[in-house]
Every structure is written in structure tokens, then in C-alpha cells.
Design a protein around this motif. Structure first.
Motif, mmCIF file in Angstrom:
data_model
loop_
_atom_site.group_PDB
_atom_site.id
_atom_site.type_symbol
_atom_site.label_atom_id
_atom_site.label_comp_id
_atom_site.label_asym_id
_atom_site.label_seq_id
_atom_site.Cartn_x
_atom_site.Cartn_y
_atom_site.Cartn_z
ATOM 1 N N ASN A 1 23.390 96.830 48.763
ATOM 2 C CA ASN A 1 22.613 95.664 48.304
ATOM 3 C C ASN A 1 23.380 94.358 48.428
ATOM 4 O O ASN A 1 22.993 93.350 47.834
ATOM 5 N N LEU A 2 24.471 94.350 49.172
ATOM 6 C CA LEU A 2 25.215 93.105 49.374
ATOM 7 C C LEU A 2 24.514 92.195 50.370
ATOM 8 O O LEU A 2 24.827 91.014 50.445
ATOM 9 N N ASP A 3 23.543 92.731 51.099
ATOM 10 C CA ASP A 3 22.770 91.880 51.998
ATOM 11 C C ASP A 3 21.949 90.861 51.217
ATOM 12 O O ASP A 3 21.564 89.827 51.746
ATOM 13 N N ALA A 4 21.728 91.137 49.921
ATOM 14 C CA ALA A 4 21.015 90.184 49.058
ATOM 15 C C ALA A 4 21.963 89.135 48.483
ATOM 16 O O ALA A 4 21.520 88.110 47.972
ATOM 17 N N VAL A 5 23.269 89.383 48.581
ATOM 18 C CA VAL A 5 24.271 88.475 48.019
ATOM 19 C C VAL A 5 24.757 87.481 49.074
ATOM 20 O O VAL A 5 24.791 86.273 48.828
#
Length: 105
Positions: A93-97
Motif C-alpha cells: 500500500n505504499l503506492d498510496a503514499v
């Protein structure tokens, strides 16, 4: 495999080109470079055009750097991110960060 780092600094912009693998053995060199070069930088770009592998050690450095940039109201971008690294970012979920530009875009 090793990691080669090339920097280009232009006033408040810093671009770091990564070539090789960002893993447990090579991550400390990126961390040291960032510590040395980040003073006065408002916009940081990490170019992964020639880096296809990033381990959890590399992800920790990216998160720590992101927090440093955010704390000083700066920005951080990941560019030329390949499919394998993009999968890791999506699965964690780092693609959202991160602000990410994929290699195929």
C-alpha cells in the motif's frame, strides 16, 4: 549486485539515479548519500530507471526519507518505477503514499 548512485543537484532540487539493487547490503549507501545531500533540498526525485529490485531495507529508507521531506514541507517522487518494484509498492500500500511515475508511462 551493487548499487551505483548518481546525484544531480540544482538549487532546491535533488535527483538521485539508482542503478543496481537496493537491498540490505546497498541500502546504507543510499541512506548516507541522502543524509549528506538533503540539506536545503525541497524537492527530491529518486529515479529507479536502472534499479529493478528493492528489499524491505530499501523500503525502510524510502519511508524514512519521505517522512523527513514531509516534515520540512518538501516533496519526494519515485520515477521510472519498473513493474516488479511497482508490485511491491502496491502490495504494501505504499503506492498510496508515494508520488510515483511508472517506467511504462
Amino acid at each position: 549486485m551493487q548499487l551505483d548512485l548518481t546525484t544531480e543537484k540544482n538549487e532546491k532540487d535533488l535527483t538521485i539515479q539508482l542503478s543496481g539493487e537496493l537491498n540490505t547490503l546497498t541500502a546504507p549507501s543510499l541512506s548516507e548519500l541522502i543524509k549528506k545531500e538533503l540539506e536545503g533540498v525541497e524537492r527530491l526525485t529518486l529515479d529507479f530507471g536502472e534499479c529493478d529490485y528493492v528489499s524491505s531495507s530499501g523500503l525502510r529508507i524510502l519511508m524514512a526519507t519521505y517522512k523527513k521531506m514531509k516534515n520540512k514541507n518538501g516533496s519526494m517522487k519515485l520515477t521510472n518505477v519498473g513493474e516488479n518494484f511497482m508490485d511491491v509498492l502496491s502490495n504494501t500500500n505504499l503506492d498510496a503514499v508515494f508520488d510515483i511515475t511508472r517506467r511504462d508511462q
